[in-house]
Design a protein around this motif. Sequence first.
Motif: not given
Length: 111
Positions: A46-54
């Motif tokens: 979900l964080l990766r989807l929200e911010y576009g990066t990990r």
Amino acid sequence: MTIGQAQGERVSHTTQLARWQGEKAVYHLLVITGDAAEAIAMHARLLRLEYGTRRGFGSVKVIARLGETTWKSSVFPQNKASEWILLVSKKVMRAEDLAAGDQVTMELELL
């Protein structure tokens, strides 16, 4: 190991404190598996989807708690995120009177 239980943005898990000997130091860590690992992996997605990066190494920031000791840290994915690792410092081990092999219940707040 006991399967953990996810509670929204909080995860608890019971496992054994493991000792790992590196080239230059000894590390103590907790391996997170089962439902708790799945909850962390979903949070990371979900964080990766929200911010576009990990984050570096795919880590997830947490506030960890063992007994009465709370600290900020990160958990790191292993085996394609079916397991996560939380390092436990000597300071935490002394404060909670822990040794390798002890069964502990941790609580994690996923940030």
